[in-house]
Scaffold this motif. Structure first.
Motif, PDB file in Angstrom:
ATOM      1  N   ARG A 126      33.941  40.537  29.459  1.00 28.32           N
ATOM      2  CA  ARG A 126      34.827  40.928  30.566  1.00 28.32           C
ATOM      3  C   ARG A 126      34.393  40.257  31.868  1.00 28.32           C
ATOM      4  O   ARG A 126      35.231  39.824  32.659  1.00 28.32           O
ATOM      5  CB  ARG A 126      34.828  42.447  30.734  1.00 28.32           C
ATOM      6  N   GLN A 127      33.093  40.184  32.101  1.00 31.05           N
ATOM      7  CA  GLN A 127      32.592  39.520  33.306  1.00 31.05           C
ATOM      8  C   GLN A 127      32.999  38.046  33.320  1.00 31.05           C
ATOM      9  O   GLN A 127      33.447  37.518  34.339  1.00 31.05           O
ATOM     10  CB  GLN A 127      31.071  39.634  33.373  1.00 31.05           C
ATOM     11  N   ILE A 128      32.842  37.384  32.170  1.00 30.76           N
ATOM     12  CA  ILE A 128      33.228  35.972  32.075  1.00 30.76           C
ATOM     13  C   ILE A 128      34.727  35.813  32.304  1.00 30.76           C
ATOM     14  O   ILE A 128      35.174  34.916  33.027  1.00 30.76           O
ATOM     15  CB  ILE A 128      32.822  35.401  30.706  1.00 30.76           C
ATOM     16  N   SER A 129      35.509  36.697  31.712  1.00 31.32           N
ATOM     17  CA  SER A 129      36.964  36.641  31.855  1.00 31.32           C
ATOM     18  C   SER A 129      37.381  36.818  33.307  1.00 31.32           C
ATOM     19  O   SER A 129      38.263  36.103  33.807  1.00 31.32           O
ATOM     20  CB  SER A 129      37.611  37.717  30.980  1.00 31.32           C
ATOM     21  N   ASN A 130      36.753  37.768  34.005  1.00 25.57           N
ATOM     22  CA  ASN A 130      37.076  38.007  35.417  1.00 25.57           C
ATOM     23  C   ASN A 130      36.723  36.799  36.276  1.00 25.57           C
ATOM     24  O   ASN A 130      37.480  36.423  37.186  1.00 25.57           O
ATOM     25  CB  ASN A 130      36.336  39.243  35.927  1.00 25.57           C
ATOM     26  N   PHE A 131      35.569  36.202  35.982  1.00 24.95           N
ATOM     27  CA  PHE A 131      35.156  35.057  36.789  1.00 24.95           C
ATOM     28  C   PHE A 131      36.045  33.844  36.517  1.00 24.95           C
ATOM     29  O   PHE A 131      36.373  33.081  37.434  1.00 24.95           O
ATOM     30  CB  PHE A 131      33.692  34.706  36.503  1.00 24.95           C
ATOM     31  N   VAL A 132      36.450  33.665  35.261  1.00 29.18           N
ATOM     32  CA  VAL A 132      37.361  32.564  34.925  1.00 29.18           C
ATOM     33  C   VAL A 132      38.692  32.728  35.654  1.00 29.18           C
ATOM     34  O   VAL A 132      39.281  31.751  36.146  1.00 29.18           O
ATOM     35  CB  VAL A 132      37.582  32.499  33.395  1.00 29.18           C
ATOM     36  N   LEU A 133      39.169  33.963  35.769  1.00 26.00           N
ATOM     37  CA  LEU A 133      40.404  34.214  36.514  1.00 26.00           C
ATOM     38  C   LEU A 133      40.231  33.860  37.987  1.00 26.00           C
ATOM     39  O   LEU A 133      41.116  33.233  38.600  1.00 26.00           O
ATOM     40  CB  LEU A 133      40.805  35.690  36.383  1.00 26.00           C
ATOM     41  N   ALA A 134      39.083  34.250  38.563  1.00 22.56           N
ATOM     42  CA  ALA A 134      38.826  33.927  39.974  1.00 22.56           C
ATOM     43  C   ALA A 134      38.796  32.421  40.195  1.00 22.56           C
ATOM     44  O   ALA A 134      39.381  31.911  41.165  1.00 22.56           O
ATOM     45  CB  ALA A 134      37.507  34.559  40.417  1.00 22.56           C
ATOM     46  N   ARG A 135      38.143  31.686  39.275  1.00 21.31           N
ATOM     47  CA  ARG A 135      38.090  30.233  39.399  1.00 21.31           C
ATOM     48  C   ARG A 135      39.482  29.616  39.241  1.00 21.31           C
ATOM     49  O   ARG A 135      39.813  28.644  39.916  1.00 21.31           O
ATOM     50  CB  ARG A 135      37.145  29.646  38.333  1.00 21.31           C
ATOM     51  N   THR A 136      40.294  30.181  38.367  1.00 24.11           N
ATOM     52  CA  THR A 136      41.650  29.663  38.162  1.00 24.11           C
ATOM     53  C   THR A 136      42.502  29.872  39.410  1.00 24.11           C
ATOM     54  O   THR A 136      43.229  28.963  39.839  1.00 24.11           O
ATOM     55  CB  THR A 136      42.312  30.356  36.956  1.00 24.11           C
ATOM     56  N   ILE A 137      42.425  31.049  40.010  1.00 25.96           N
ATOM     57  CA  ILE A 137      43.219  31.353  41.207  1.00 25.96           C
ATOM     58  C   ILE A 137      42.806  30.452  42.365  1.00 25.96           C
ATOM     59  O   ILE A 137      43.651  29.833  43.034  1.00 25.96           O
ATOM     60  CB  ILE A 137      43.089  32.834  41.587  1.00 25.96           C
ATOM     61  N   THR A 138      41.496  30.362  42.624  1.00 23.35           N
ATOM     62  CA  THR A 138      41.034  29.543  43.755  1.00 23.35           C
ATOM     63  C   THR A 138      41.293  28.059  43.501  1.00 23.35           C
ATOM     64  O   THR A 138      41.598  27.309  44.433  1.00 23.35           O
ATOM     65  CB  THR A 138      39.534  29.774  44.003  1.00 23.35           C
ATOM     66  N   GLY A 139      41.187  27.629  42.220  1.00 24.54           N
ATOM     67  CA  GLY A 139      41.490  26.239  41.906  1.00 24.54           C
ATOM     68  C   GLY A 139      42.947  25.896  42.138  1.00 24.54           C
ATOM     69  O   GLY A 139      43.270  24.820  42.659  1.00 24.54           O
ATOM     70  N   HIS A 140      43.850  26.809  41.794  1.00 28.15           N
ATOM     71  CA  HIS A 140      45.274  26.567  42.027  1.00 28.15           C
ATOM     72  C   HIS A 140      45.619  26.647  43.515  1.00 28.15           C
ATOM     73  O   HIS A 140      46.537  25.954  43.975  1.00 28.15           O
ATOM     74  CB  HIS A 140      46.112  27.563  41.220  1.00 28.15           C
ATOM     75  N   LEU A 141      44.898  27.473  44.259  1.00 25.38           N
ATOM     76  CA  LEU A 141      45.073  27.463  45.718  1.00 25.38           C
ATOM     77  C   LEU A 141      44.719  26.096  46.281  1.00 25.38           C
ATOM     78  O   LEU A 141      45.404  25.581  47.176  1.00 25.38           O
ATOM     79  CB  LEU A 141      44.188  28.537  46.365  1.00 25.38           C
ATOM     80  N   MET A 142      43.649  25.497  45.757  1.00 30.02           N
ATOM     81  CA  MET A 142      43.248  24.166  46.201  1.00 30.02           C
ATOM     82  C   MET A 142      44.357  23.151  45.906  1.00 30.02           C
ATOM     83  O   MET A 142      44.686  22.310  46.753  1.00 30.02           O
ATOM     84  CB  MET A 142      41.963  23.756  45.490  1.00 30.02           C
ATOM     85  N   TYR A 143      44.968  23.236  44.720  1.00 28.77           N
ATOM     86  CA  TYR A 143      46.044  22.302  44.381  1.00 28.77           C
ATOM     87  C   TYR A 143      47.299  22.560  45.219  1.00 28.77           C
ATOM     88  O   TYR A 143      48.059  21.626  45.498  1.00 28.77           O
ATOM     89  CB  TYR A 143      46.374  22.395  42.897  1.00 28.77           C
ATOM     90  N   ILE A 144      47.509  23.798  45.620  1.00 24.49           N
ATOM     91  CA  ILE A 144      48.631  24.103  46.505  1.00 24.49           C
ATOM     92  C   ILE A 144      48.468  23.364  47.828  1.00 24.49           C
ATOM     93  O   ILE A 144      49.447  22.883  48.415  1.00 24.49           O
ATOM     94  CB  ILE A 144      48.756  25.626  46.717  1.00 24.49           C
ATOM     95  N   ASN A 145      47.230  23.245  48.301  1.00 26.67           N
ATOM     96  CA  ASN A 145      46.970  22.504  49.535  1.00 26.67           C
ATOM     97  C   ASN A 145      47.465  21.063  49.433  1.00 26.67           C
ATOM     98  O   ASN A 145      47.904  20.476  50.424  1.00 26.67           O
ATOM     99  CB  ASN A 145      45.469  22.509  49.833  1.00 26.67           C
ATOM    100  N   HIS A 146      47.400  20.491  48.234  1.00 22.51           N
ATOM    101  CA  HIS A 146      47.837  19.102  48.029  1.00 22.51           C
ATOM    102  C   HIS A 146      49.325  19.017  47.671  1.00 22.51           C
ATOM    103  O   HIS A 146      49.807  17.931  47.337  1.00 22.51           O
ATOM    104  CB  HIS A 146      47.016  18.458  46.913  1.00 22.51           C
ATOM    105  N   SER A 147      50.036  20.145  47.740  1.00 20.56           N
ATOM    106  CA  SER A 147      51.433  20.169  47.288  1.00 20.56           C
ATOM    107  C   SER A 147      52.438  20.588  48.362  1.00 20.56           C
ATOM    108  O   SER A 147      53.631  20.323  48.206  1.00 20.56           O
ATOM    109  CB  SER A 147      51.574  21.127  46.090  1.00 20.56           C
ATOM    110  N   VAL A 148      51.993  21.250  49.408  1.00 19.97           N
ATOM    111  CA  VAL A 148      52.946  21.922  50.304  1.00 19.97           C
ATOM    112  C   VAL A 148      53.165  21.219  51.634  1.00 19.97           C
ATOM    113  O   VAL A 148      53.947  21.706  52.459  1.00 19.97           O
ATOM    114  CB  VAL A 148      52.491  23.377  50.586  1.00 19.97           C
ATOM    115  N   ASN A 149      52.508  20.077  51.860  1.00 20.95           N
ATOM    116  CA  ASN A 149      52.628  19.454  53.181  1.00 20.95           C
ATOM    117  C   ASN A 149      54.067  19.099  53.536  1.00 20.95           C
ATOM    118  O   ASN A 149      54.494  19.236  54.687  1.00 20.95           O
ATOM    119  CB  ASN A 149      51.750  18.205  53.252  1.00 20.95           C
TER     120      ASN A 149
END
Length: 378
Positions: free
Chosen positions: A287-310
């Motif tokens: 469960r800890q690994i799953s939660n952390f993987v979700l956090a990394r996925t969310i923050t990683g997609h936020l980073m890609y949003i930065n390269h998409s919304v200009n």
């Protein structure tokens, strides 16, 4: 054990199911929106990129963002739906994909820092803006940033390689750190990357944005007071204040800069936390690994949003950008209409050629100039 088998183990956790949904459906949405927006933004900005230094930065930024999306997010999404990572095709593809992904990300971020610095100069030192904010200066800064980004990430050409990794009874080839550079890439590099990609640029942009906003408020307030004074004094003092045109362009770039800070900082924080995060073996480890993987996925997609919304930030906050887009659409319509009407030209010329030779020659010369003018304008 196959990667799909690992997924079946984690699918009982809601956090992992959310992570899978984000990767499966949000990723292509970001890809489509970001790729389309960056392409449109580039073709609109390129019309003025050699006249206005800010547009030069933003046009190059659109290309850098495209590189990040194609070599980063697209590769990850294809790997998720096909269970095959394209960078694992060969040792060369491993090095190229990793290098270009990091190069594009760093180059994009520091272009935002450069354009924010230019806005700071234009707003706070308007008398020196014509000298310091020229297209030639922007071109030199852009080349320098590209060179520095390449030097920073060139080590991936020899620090990563395609190696065989054992997964239970089977062996698979994966793009991983070389044996000699494992400590550097797993312990040292994440911190270096977090500082160069996010922490330092965020600090610089935040300080400059605060100074820009402060100067804009002072300029607006001071200009209001000057309007009550004599016209002669107005003309004398207004030279040291940023123009309304500069302030309007600054609003658009402030939106870009602030979006960068909000979307990239969480990912860098998550990377740093990952380095010092230890599992609590007294609790559910999966469960800890799953939660952390979700956090990394969310923050990683936020980073890609930065390269998409200009592109959408330009449309929402840039009045001049919207006007340029309207002009581009109007020219596109006119061009399509002309292409339809031009289909009758050969028939017309064949009929006129039966008249005097002089008239025929003049028509051919005129038509060739017209076509050349169209080609130049396109």
């Amino acid at each position: 054990m196959h990667s799909k088998d690992y997924e079946e183990i984690f699918m009982k956790y809601e956090s992992f199911r959310i992570k899978k949904f984000i990767t499966m459906y949000i990723s292509p949405a970001i890809l489509i929106v970001g790729t389309t927006g960056n392409i449109i933004a580039f073709f609109i900005l390129r019309r003025n990129m050699f006249r206005i230094s800010t547009y030069f930065y933003l046009a190059v930024l659109a290309i850098a963002d495209l590189i990040v999306l194609q070599f980063g997010l697209l590769r990850e999404w294809i790997g998720h739906i096909s269970d095959y990572d394209i960078q694992n095709i060969s040792n060369l593809s491993c090095k190229i994909f990793v290098s270009l992904n990091y190069l594009g990300s760093d180059f994009s971020v520091w272009l935002i820092v450069a354009v924010t610095t230019e806005r700071f100069i234009a707003v706070c030192f308007p008398l020196r803006a014509n000298v310091l904010c020229s297209v030639n200066k922007a071109r030199s800064v852009t080349i320098s940033l590209l060179g520095l980004s390449f030097c920073l990430n060139a080590h991936f050409l020899w620090t990563v390689e395609l190696t065989e990794v054992r997964l239970n009874s089977s062996k698979v080839e994966k793009c991983t750190p070389g044996h000699k550079f494992d400590f550097f890439l797993t312990e040292v590099w994440p911190l270096v990357d977090a500082f160069t990609y996010s922490f330092i640029p965020t600090f610089i942009c935040s300080v400059l944005n605060i100074l820009i906003i402060r100067r804009v408020f002072i300029a607006r307030k001071y200009r209001g007071r000057l309007q009550k004074c004599n016209a002669g004094r107005n003309n004398l003092n207004n030279k040291s204040l940023p123009s309304e045109r500069t302030i309007k362009l600054t609003k658009m770039l402030l939106a870009v800069s602030l979006t960068f800070v909000l979307t990239t900082l969480p990912n860098s924080i998550c990377i740093v936390v990952q380095n010092y995060w230890d599992l609590d073996y007294t609790k559910d480890v999966l469960r800890q690994i799953s939660n952390f993987v979700l956090a990394r996925t969310i923050t990683g997609h936020l980073m890609y949003i930065n390269h998409s919304v200009n592109f959408f930030l330009y449309c929402a906050t840039g009045k001049k950008f919207r006007k340029n887009m309207d002009r581009a659409l109007c020219k596109l319509r006119r061009t399509s209409n002309r292409s339809l009407s031009d289909s009758n030209i050969p028939h017309l010329m064949s009929r006129v050629s039966y008249t005097t030779g002089r008239l025929s020659v003049n028509l051919v010369v005129y038509d060739s100039k017209l076509l050349h003018r169209r080609t130049t304008r396109l």
